[in-house]
Design an enzyme around this catalytic site. Structure first.
Site, PDB file in Angstrom:
ATOM      1  N   LYS A 126      61.322  -9.083  11.698  1.00  0.00           N
ATOM      2  CA  LYS A 126      62.087  -8.629  10.544  1.00  0.00           C
ATOM      3  C   LYS A 126      61.156  -7.941   9.529  1.00  0.00           C
ATOM      4  CE  LYS A 126      64.511 -12.775  10.301  1.00  0.00           C
ATOM      5  NZ  LYS A 126      65.684 -13.678  10.046  1.00  0.00           N
ATOM      6  N   ASN A 149      61.924 -15.639   7.077  1.00  0.00           N
ATOM      7  CA  ASN A 149      61.400 -16.371   8.236  1.00  0.00           C
ATOM      8  C   ASN A 149      60.923 -15.469   9.365  1.00  0.00           C
ATOM      9  OD1 ASN A 149      63.850 -15.631   9.299  1.00  0.00           O
ATOM     10  ND2 ASN A 149      64.678 -17.699   9.472  1.00  0.00           N
ATOM     11  N   GLU A 203      73.437  -8.575  21.523  1.00  0.00           N
ATOM     12  CA  GLU A 203      72.403  -8.022  20.647  1.00  0.00           C
ATOM     13  C   GLU A 203      71.572  -6.953  21.365  1.00  0.00           C
ATOM     14  OE1 GLU A 203      72.199 -12.094  17.934  1.00  0.00           O
ATOM     15  OE2 GLU A 203      70.481 -11.597  19.196  1.00  0.00           O
TER      16      GLU A 203
HETATM   17  P1  DAT Z   1      68.323 -18.079  13.202  1.00  0.00           P
HETATM   18  O1  DAT Z   1      67.652 -16.849  12.646  1.00  0.00           O
HETATM   19  O2  DAT Z   1      67.338 -19.207  13.381  1.00  0.00           O
HETATM   20  O3  DAT Z   1      69.120 -17.800  14.448  1.00  0.00           O
HETATM   21  P2  DAT Z   1      70.876 -18.212  11.798  1.00  0.00           P
HETATM   22  O4  DAT Z   1      71.421 -17.360  12.900  1.00  0.00           O
HETATM   23  O5  DAT Z   1      71.615 -19.453  11.450  1.00  0.00           O
HETATM   24  O6  DAT Z   1      69.353 -18.621  12.094  1.00  0.00           O
HETATM   25  O7  DAT Z   1      70.752 -17.360  10.458  1.00  0.00           O
HETATM   26  C1  DAT Z   1      70.288 -16.033  10.526  1.00  0.00           C
HETATM   27  C2  DAT Z   1      69.341 -15.807   9.378  1.00  0.00           C
HETATM   28  O8  DAT Z   1      70.025 -16.001   8.152  1.00  0.00           O
HETATM   29  C3  DAT Z   1      68.160 -16.781   9.313  1.00  0.00           C
HETATM   30  O9  DAT Z   1      67.103 -16.399  10.169  1.00  0.00           O
HETATM   31  C4  DAT Z   1      67.795 -16.706   7.878  1.00  0.00           C
HETATM   32  C5  DAT Z   1      69.134 -16.521   7.185  1.00  0.00           C
HETATM   33  N1  DAT Z   1      69.650 -17.818   6.729  1.00  0.00           N
HETATM   34  C6  DAT Z   1      70.134 -18.814   7.497  1.00  0.00           C
HETATM   35  N2  DAT Z   1      70.525 -19.854   6.767  1.00  0.00           N
HETATM   36  C7  DAT Z   1      70.260 -19.513   5.469  1.00  0.00           C
HETATM   37  C8  DAT Z   1      70.419 -20.147   4.222  1.00  0.00           C
HETATM   38  N3  DAT Z   1      70.924 -21.381   4.136  1.00  0.00           N
HETATM   39  N4  DAT Z   1      70.030 -19.480   3.103  1.00  0.00           N
HETATM   40  C9  DAT Z   1      69.513 -18.249   3.188  1.00  0.00           C
HETATM   41  N5  DAT Z   1      69.333 -17.578   4.337  1.00  0.00           N
HETATM   42  C10 DAT Z   1      69.706 -18.195   5.467  1.00  0.00           C
END
Ligand code: DAT
Ligand code: MG
Length: 151
Positions: free
Chosen positions: A11, A114, A128
């Site tokens: 990212k 992250n 994707e």
């Molecule tokens: P991942 O990237 O581990 O698959 P996800 O699909 O649940 O996680 O969420 C996508 C992205 O969204 C994640 O990498 C960071 C952001 N994100 C997730 N939960 C969040 C939160 N509670 N607050 C802010 N950003 C969040």
């Protein structure tokens, strides 16, 4: 080796922090095969498509804005179990909860920055890959190392 493929993206925060090679290196050293890669700045609309499953979340707008804020390194990695094990290499979504030794555990601090994305299952991997890549942007080849990785 079975042709399982997953979508992995560095990212904008990972790119800006100079972590592209570090991330590629972790997948490459494991024994996975890079079959597609490009640097793109996605539009906010495209980012929203990528994260469509999260569109009801309060952070969806900021998340889409962030993904479209700069260059992303989009990749497809191939290998046995690469979808599930790729997620293990990446670590938990919240870097505060990621184990040391994982990419997020070692290299990131907060959930909103992250540094890396990885598909979370076979269906999302397929969707994707199709969203980010045209078929002709992906290669199929046999690596000489395969017989030493898979026996
Ligand atoms: P991942 O990237 O581990 O698959 P996800 O699909 O649940 O996680 O969420 C996508 C992205 O969204 C994640 O990498 C960071 C952001 N994100 C997730 N939960 C969040 C939160 N509670 N607050 C802010 N950003 C969040
Ligand atoms: Mg996810």
């Amino acid at each position: 080796a079975e042709l399982e493929r997953t979508f992995i993206a560095v990212k904008p925060d990972g790119v800006q922090r100079g972590l592209i090679s570090e991330i590629i290196s972790r997948f490459e050293r494991k024994g996975y095969k890079l079959v597609g890669i490009k640097v793109v700045v996605p539009s906010k609309e495209f980012a929203g498509k990528h994260y469509h499953a999260l569109k009801e979340k309060p952070f969806f707008n900021g998340l889409s804005e962030f993904l479209s804020s700069g260059p992303v390194v989009a990749m497809v990695w191939e290998g046995e179990g690469v979808i599930t094990y790729g997620r293990k290499l990446i670590g938990a979504t919240d870097p505060q909860k990621s184990e040391p030794g994982t990419i997020r555990g070692d290299l990131a601090v907060v959930v909103g920055r992250n540094i890396i994305h990885g598909s979370d299952g076979p269906e999302t991997a397929k969707d994707e890959i199709n969203l980010w890549f045209k078929p002709e942007e992906l290669v199929s080849f046999t690596s000489n190392a395969e017989k030493w990785i898979y026996g």
